[in-house]
Design an enzyme around this catalytic site. Structure first.
Site, PDB file in Angstrom:
ATOM      1  N   HIS A 181       0.838  -1.205   0.000  1.00 26.02           N
ATOM      2  CA  HIS A 181       0.000   0.000   0.000  1.00 26.02           C
ATOM      3  C   HIS A 181       0.868   1.248   0.000  1.00 26.02           C
ATOM      4  CE1 HIS A 181       0.741  -1.324   4.133  1.00 26.02           C
ATOM      5  NE2 HIS A 181       0.854  -0.043   4.429  1.00 26.02           N
TER       6      HIS A 181
ATOM      7  N   HIS B 274       0.883   5.211   1.233  1.00 21.96           N
ATOM      8  CA  HIS B 274       0.265   6.221   2.091  1.00 21.96           C
ATOM      9  C   HIS B 274       0.326   7.570   1.385  1.00 21.96           C
ATOM     10  CE1 HIS B 274       0.394   3.990   6.039  1.00 21.96           C
ATOM     11  NE2 HIS B 274       1.359   3.340   5.424  1.00 21.96           N
TER      12      HIS B 274
HETATM   13  P1  AMP Z   1       1.849   0.295   7.384  1.00 20.54           P
HETATM   14  O1  AMP Z   1       2.271   0.491   8.813  1.00 20.54           O
HETATM   15  O2  AMP Z   1       2.664   1.061   6.388  1.00 20.54           O
HETATM   16  O3  AMP Z   1       1.767  -1.188   7.034  1.00 20.54           O
HETATM   17  O4  AMP Z   1       0.396   0.907   7.279  1.00 20.54           O
HETATM   18  C1  AMP Z   1      -0.767   0.203   7.546  1.00 20.54           C
HETATM   19  C2  AMP Z   1      -1.840   1.211   7.727  1.00 20.54           C
HETATM   20  O5  AMP Z   1      -3.098   0.555   7.619  1.00 20.54           O
HETATM   21  C3  AMP Z   1      -1.830   1.903   9.093  1.00 20.54           C
HETATM   22  O6  AMP Z   1      -1.588   3.293   8.912  1.00 20.54           O
HETATM   23  C4  AMP Z   1      -3.231   1.626   9.641  1.00 20.54           C
HETATM   24  O7  AMP Z   1      -3.802   2.745  10.288  1.00 20.54           O
HETATM   25  C5  AMP Z   1      -3.998   1.252   8.396  1.00 20.54           C
HETATM   26  N1  AMP Z   1      -5.134   0.383   8.621  1.00 20.54           N
HETATM   27  C6  AMP Z   1      -5.159  -0.797   9.286  1.00 20.54           C
HETATM   28  N2  AMP Z   1      -6.389  -1.334   9.260  1.00 20.54           N
HETATM   29  C7  AMP Z   1      -7.170  -0.481   8.549  1.00 20.54           C
HETATM   30  C8  AMP Z   1      -8.547  -0.481   8.160  1.00 20.54           C
HETATM   31  N3  AMP Z   1      -9.374  -1.465   8.502  1.00 20.54           N
HETATM   32  N4  AMP Z   1      -9.004   0.564   7.437  1.00 20.54           N
HETATM   33  C9  AMP Z   1      -8.175   1.572   7.094  1.00 20.54           C
HETATM   34  N5  AMP Z   1      -6.876   1.611   7.419  1.00 20.54           N
HETATM   35  C10 AMP Z   1      -6.374   0.606   8.140  1.00 20.54           C
END
Ligand code: AMP
Ligand code: ZN
Length: 142
Positions: free
Chosen positions: A100, A102
């Site tokens: 993903h 950001h």
């Molecule tokens: P990372 O730490 O780069 O893997 O980012 C994962 C991101 O996913 C974090 O910023 C979380 O806040 C986000 N996240 C986790 N679960 C959900 C969800 N159900 N809906 C939206 N964002 C999510």
């Protein structure tokens, strides 16, 4: 992938605040909202990280990011800039192992997001940098 939270979002098995989707990507609000408008762009196909993209999927995903970024920026006149981040591996702060990107809108230099890396340039000789360069170049075909 069955137990992947982002695959579940793609399949609408768990809710999301989706702002864009097509056959290749889905973009939805990051639940943490690091800054207001913090959005994630994911490929619908499950791949864990940047190391797993083939050129076609990379092109398809990256080509959609500017349009989504522009819409996020246009959504709020206070957004002055944007950091786009992609964490790969636990050591790099990846916590969801479905690739993903950001999109983090920036409002001021002291809003709720910060990113720093040390300037270590004084610790590297030209020879050190040449060695690192060669090592990376040697693996460019892999
Ligand atoms: P990372 O730490 O780069 O893997 O980012 C994962 C991101 O996913 C974090 O910023 C979380 O806040 C986000 N996240 C986790 N679960 C959900 C969800 N159900 N809906 C939206 N964002 C999510
Ligand atoms: Zn997944």
């Amino acid at each position: 992938m069955k137990d992947c939270i982002f695959c579940k979002i793609v399949r609408n098995e768990i809710p999301s605040y989706t702002v864009y989707e097509d056959d290749v990507v889905k973009a939805f609000l990051d639940i943490s909202q690091g800054t207001p408008g913090h959005t994630l762009v994911i490929p619908k196909k499950h791949i864990a990280n940047i190391f797993e993209y083939d050129p076609q999927l990379a092109a398809e995903v990256f080509s959609r990011i500017p349009k989504i970024a522009r819409a996020v920026k246009a959504s709020n006149p206070d957004i002055k800039g944007m950091n786009i981040l992609n964490n790969n591996g636990q050591v790099a702060y990846q916590s969801v192992f479905h690739s993903h990107f950001h999109l983090v809108p920036r409002y001021t230099t002291h809003d709720d997001f910060s990113m720093t890396f040390k300037d270590n340039s004084n610790k590297y000789t030209a020879e050190d940098l040449k060695q690192i360069q060669n090592s990376i170049v040697d693996h460019m075909g892999d």
